[in-house]
Structure formats: structure tokens, C-alpha cells
Write an enzyme that holds these catalytic residues in place. Structure first.
Site, PDB file in Angstrom:
ATOM      1  N   LYS B  71      57.571  42.531  16.968  1.00 13.46           N
ATOM      2  CA  LYS B  71      57.206  42.256  18.249  1.00 13.46           C
ATOM      3  C   LYS B  71      58.052  41.240  18.974  1.00 13.46           C
ATOM      4  CE  LYS B  71      52.702  40.353  20.422  1.00 13.46           C
ATOM      5  NZ  LYS B  71      51.501  39.797  20.103  1.00 13.46           N
ATOM      6  N   SER B 146      47.588  42.172  22.025  1.00 13.05           N
ATOM      7  CA  SER B 146      48.834  42.277  22.544  1.00 13.05           C
ATOM      8  C   SER B 146      49.917  42.878  21.641  1.00 13.05           C
ATOM      9  CB  SER B 146      49.369  40.752  22.976  1.00 13.05           C
ATOM     10  OG  SER B 146      49.611  40.053  21.821  1.00 13.05           O
ATOM     11  N   SER B 170      45.345  39.924  18.625  1.00 14.51           N
ATOM     12  CA  SER B 170      46.149  40.624  19.135  1.00 14.51           C
ATOM     13  C   SER B 170      46.921  41.578  17.910  1.00 14.51           C
ATOM     14  CB  SER B 170      47.101  39.810  19.552  1.00 14.51           C
ATOM     15  OG  SER B 170      47.025  39.325  20.980  1.00 14.51           O
TER      16      SER B 170
END
Lengths: 68, 474
Positions: B71, B146, B170
Site C-alpha cells: 500500500k 482504505s 482499512s
């Protein structure tokens, strides 16, 4: 002895603008008034959390670092 | 193919790191134009690293030659850590985040950085600056966030494993929406050094893969105390892969959090997770109902802490890059400026109260079980507007911001309580609703990853939901 301050409620628009000025935020921060709608729900709900705790600060405080 | 199998074939020489990296880069080229899962790709660097591995004589670690991606809130030396924010486009990392360094030390090759909700501060992955990530099961729907790119890249079989981060949900939200498996580890188990922080007290870094066993393999590599991160605790990391691989359902005691099967969730989703409970009971697990005290208040407590901490962390961004931040993230950061210190202190105290209550309620159970989320991934209109579905007969509140806020609150009811107390959660696919994947959450006690992984691994050996692929993956 002064009167007890009112419980925290939604900040007034003037207060919001004062914070924006203090933070040096862009003038477009007037959109903070939209934030106010959120705070109008959020802050009273947070206030209610205090009712879960013993009065007068008795009982456990925040957990020590890393032990929550 | 599982990470474990791929890694074994790479180590034995049946497969080559260069060929695996080249194939993964080919999949990125073919699929990412539809998915927008990647923010940056290290094509030449990854190929060179693979060639160097092949030419080297060093011992072959557990991830030797395995292509992975992380990420874009985790530092990779020499690559921008953007957090999918225009405000951080030039933020070049000087060294690897600890979790990334541990992956590389185990032999993994980092292909690139993955899309996220801006600053990891939202549940959708719809950054204006970098474009929204699209769900491999239906590109017209959100990936969730996220860690949306991290989940989409695994769901589309571009890579077998990724790293995401989870503050209030997330990892769990996008893995559930995209039909893959993920672990939010206990707070303090995996180093967050080199992670763009969102909320210090609850931030975590965790793996995303197809199965609990593969997530556990990655967790074995990244878990453990980091002298460079005082928030990691000196607890012994377990043999998580073995736990996921060998859990005997007859030895599992699982608590069902009944209250989270009621109220504001899709009844088809509740029924599917009840079926998970039935499968495990049939296999011999002991199932008991459990009431987690104050679980309905825990989300608010977690959000109080997060609002204050996120605004403290990103105050300078708010000041210097106001116009570059997305309106939703900007609104949350602005709101956080108004959380009083007294509210923050109260939330810390209530957290202690809730953690004590959770510990007592969970007792010696191996894990708890609940739906990961109350709903499936929302549709996104061609113009980018998210079409939130609040269930039959429930009209969304007027205004995009109010609808998104209500959507977040619905998700937080399921995810934030465990973030608040720092407990681990394994989210695993368990069915489909309207053609979209849904998931079950196995919640471990603090540092009880092994218990949650034993249950998730046992469930995945009894079913094949985690092996389903979207048509796009081929």
C-alpha cells in the site's frame, strides 16, 4: 465562584472561523460550516461517553502506553 | 496458486524469480488499466532485483523470488509515498518501512505501490488525485478502503500477497468487498515504522492474500518487535502459518457476537455468516453466544481518538496543502480540530473500560465470529459519485457528505471496536450477495492471532469461498 461552563456543544460558526484563522487555514475553510453539521451529531455523542465512567475522575485512568 | 506453493517452487528451481516478476508485470499491464490498483510500478528495478536473486548464492528465505506489492502509505526506498494524495506526490522515501524491509529480507520482490483512500483516511479508495480503484468483481463498484488497491491486486491475481494497513477497518473493508483474506494484527505486533500514520494508538500493518494460511505466512515474516518502533511490544510472535494450517475445529471454542447479526445489516449477509457458524459447529467446534459489553459504543470511542490523532498528524498538510486535499478527508481533518482534549481523555478512559469488559467476556475463547461488514461494495456512478445503499426502504440522507458519513458509521460498528482494543481480526470470504463477495470476521483476543487463524484456516479447509476468482482474473 463562577457558574460552571456549559457542557461542550457544537461550536458556533464564529468559533470555527477563529480556529481556521488560528490554524492559518485557507479562506475556503468557510466550508467548515459543513463540518459543523457533523460536529452537531458527533460531539454530543462523545459527551455521553463520560456517563459510562465513575463520577469525579475515580477509577482507572487511561491505560499505560501499549497496554490498552 | 498459494504463496506457500509458489515460494516452494521458486526455492526448488521449478520457477524463476525473473519469470515470475515478468509475468506479474504483464498482468499489471493487462489488468491495471481497468482496476487502477497501482499508484507506482517498479518494473525495471523489480526485474533487476529478481535477476540478482537468481545470480546470488545467499540462503533462500521463505519468500525468495515471490512478487508482492504494498500500500502506498508504506515506505519503499527511492519511491514516493503518496498516500494517494496530491499533497504528497514528491514525498520520496529514503528507506524501507520495517515491514517492507522484512519482506525483502525474506526474499520478496516489491513490484510497486498500491492505491489507497487518500491518507488512508476513508473506506472507499476514491482519491481524486490518483483515481478510484475498481473492484475486480464489478469495476462499477468500489473496492472499499482504505487498502483498496492491496485487496484488488490480490483479487485479480496480479500478485499473491500484499501489505495493507488497518486503523479502523482499512484491511477488513476492502478484503470483504473484494473477496480476499486479510489480517488486521494486534496493535503492537507489526512495526509501523515507515508507515504514513493516521492514528498512532490504533494503526496496524497487515497482510492480504487469498487464504488465511498465506496471510499467516506473510505475518510470520513481518511480525515481531522493532527496536526502531517503540509501539511494537516485546511479545513473542507465533508460528502463525502452522496455526492456520493445522487448526482442528473440534478443539476450537468460538463465541458468536449475536448483537452484530442484528440491526442495521443486510439479512442475507447475516444468514451467510450464520452458515459459517453452522459449518464449524458441524465440524466439531464448540459454539457459544457471547455478549461484548459496550460494543455498540466502541466505534464512537475509537473515532474520537482517531479524529484527534489524525488531525494532529496532518495539521501541517491541512495548513500548507488545503486545496490539494480531497473534500472528504479535508472535512474529517477539520472536524478533528474541534475534538476537545477532555473528550480525548474521556475516550482513553472508556477504552480501558471497554477493553476490560471485552477481556472478561471473551474469557478463554479461541476467537469470536461476526460478519466482517453489514453490506456489500457500493456502486460508483460513471461521474464518480458513490451510490450508497442503506437497505430496502431506507433513503440515503441528503448530500454526498452526509451519506458517506452514515456509510462509514455503519461499517465502523463492525470494525472499529476491535481496533479500539487492539485485537486481531482475520477477514475471510464466505459467500456472495448480488454477485458480490461477502466475508466473515474471526476476532482473536489481544495477541491471539493464532486462535483466529486456526478458526479461519479450518473454515477455509471446509469450504472453497476463498478460492473463487472474478472473471476478470482469467
Amino acid at each position: 465562584m463562577p457558574d460552571a461552563p456549559p457542557a461542550a456543544t457544537t461550536p458556533a460558526v464564529d468559533e470555527i472561523r477563529a480556529v481556521a484563522a488560528r490554524e492559518g487555514l485557507h479562506p475556503a475553510a468557510v466550508e467548515l460550516e459543513g463540518v459543523r453539521d457533523f460536529l452537531a451529531v458527533f460531539l454530543p455523542a462523545v459527551e455521553e461517553l463520560a456517563a459510562l465512567l465513575p463520577a469525579g475522575g475515580e477509577g482507572a485512568g487511561p491505560a499505560p502506553l501499549g497496554l490498552a | 496458486m498459494s504463496i506457500a506453493s509458489l515460494a516452494a517452487e521458486l526455492r526448488s528451481g521449478e520457477r524463476s524469480p525473473v519469470a515470475e516478476v515478468a509475468a506479474a508485470l504483464g498482468r499489471i499491464a493487462a489488468l491495471d488499466p481497468q482496476l487502477n490498483a497501482f499508484i507506482s510500478v517498479r518494473g525495471e528495478e523489480a526485474l533487476a532485483e529478481a535477476a540478482a536473486l537468481e545470480a546470488g548464492v545467499a540462503a533462500r528465505g521463505p519468500l525468495w523470488g515471490v512478487p508482492v506489492a504494498v500500500k502506498d502509505v508504506l515506505d519503499v526506498a527511492g519511491v514516493p509515498t503518496t498516500g494517494a494524495s496530491a499533497a504528497l506526490r514528491g514525498n520520496i522515501a529514503r528507506c524501507d518501512a520495517t515491514a517492507v524491509a522484512r519482506l525483502r529480507a525474506a526474499g520478496a520482490i516489491v513490484l510497486g505501490k498500491l492505491n489507497t483512500h487518500e491518507l488512508a483516511y476513508g473506506p472507499l479508495t476514491t482519491s481524486a488525485a490518483f483515481g478510484r480503484a475498481c473492484n475486480p468483481w464489478d469495476p462499477g463498484r468500489a473496492t472499499g478502503g482504505s487498502s483498496g488497491g492491496s485487496a484488488a491486486a490480490v483479487a485479480a491475481d496480479i500478485v499473491t500477497g500484499t501489505l495493507g494497513t488497518d486503523t479502523a477497518g482499512s484491511i477488513r473493508i476492502p478484503t470483504a468487498f473484494c473477496g480476499v483474506t486479510g489480517i488486521r494484527p494486534s496493535t503492537g505486533l507489526v512495526s509501523t515504522r515507515g508507515m504514513l500514520p493516521l492514528s498512532w494508538s490504533v494503526d496496524t500493518v497487515g497482510p492480504i492474500a487469498r487464504s488465511a494460511e498465506d496471510c499467516a505466512l506473510l505475518l510470520d515474516v513481518v511480525a515481531g518487535h522493532d527496536p526502531g518502533d517503540p509501539s511494537t511490544l516485546p511479545v513473542a510472535a507465533g508460528d502463525y502459518q502452522e496455526a492456520a494450517r493445522s487448526g482442528d475445529p473440534r478443539q476450537l471454542r468460538i463465541g458468536v457476537v449475536d448483537s452484530l447479526f442484528e440491526g442495521d445489516l443486510d439479512p442475507r449477509l447475516a444468514a451467510a455468516v450464520r452458515e459459517v457458524v453452522a459449518v464449524l459447529r458441524e465440524a466439531g467446534a464448540t459454539i457459544v453466544p457471547v455478549t461484548m459489553p459496550l460494543v455498540e459504543r466502541a466505534g464512537l470511542v475509537q473515532q474520537t481518538l482517531q479524529f484527534g490523532e489524525a488531525s494532529a498528524i496532518h495539521r501541517d498538510l491541512l495548513r500548507a496543502h488545503y486545496d490539494e486535499l480531497g473534500a472528504d478527508v479535508r472535512g474529517r481533518l477539520l472536524a478533528g480540530l474541534f475534538v476537545p482534549a477532555t473528550a480525548y481523555a474521556t475516550a482513553l478512559r472508556v477504552r480501558t473500560l471497554i477493553a476490560d469488559g471485552f477481556r472478561a467476556a471473551a474469557g478463554s475463547l479461541d476467537c469470536l465470529i461476526q460478519p466482517t461488514l453489514p453490506a456489500i461494495a457500493p456502486r460508483v456512478a460513471p461521474g464518480g459519485a458513490v451510490e450508497f445503499d442503506f437497505g430496502p426502504g431506507v433513503a440515503p440522507p441528503p448530500g454526498a457528505a452526509a451519506a458517506e458519513s452514515l456509510f462509514r458509521q455503519r461499517l465502523m460498528r463492525y470494525t472499529a471496536p476491535w481496533s479500539l482494543v487492539g485485537w486481531p481480526v482475520v477477514s475471510a470470504p464466505c459467500g456472495f450477495v448480488d454477485g458480490m463477495p461477502i466475508s466473515v470476521a474471526f476476532v482473536g483476543r489481544r495477541f491471539g492471532e493464532a486462535g483466529a487463524l486456526r478458526a479461519a484456516g479450518a473454515f477455509q479447509r471446509l469450504t472453497d469461498w476463498h478460492e473463487r476468482r472474478p472473471p476478470l482474473a482469467g
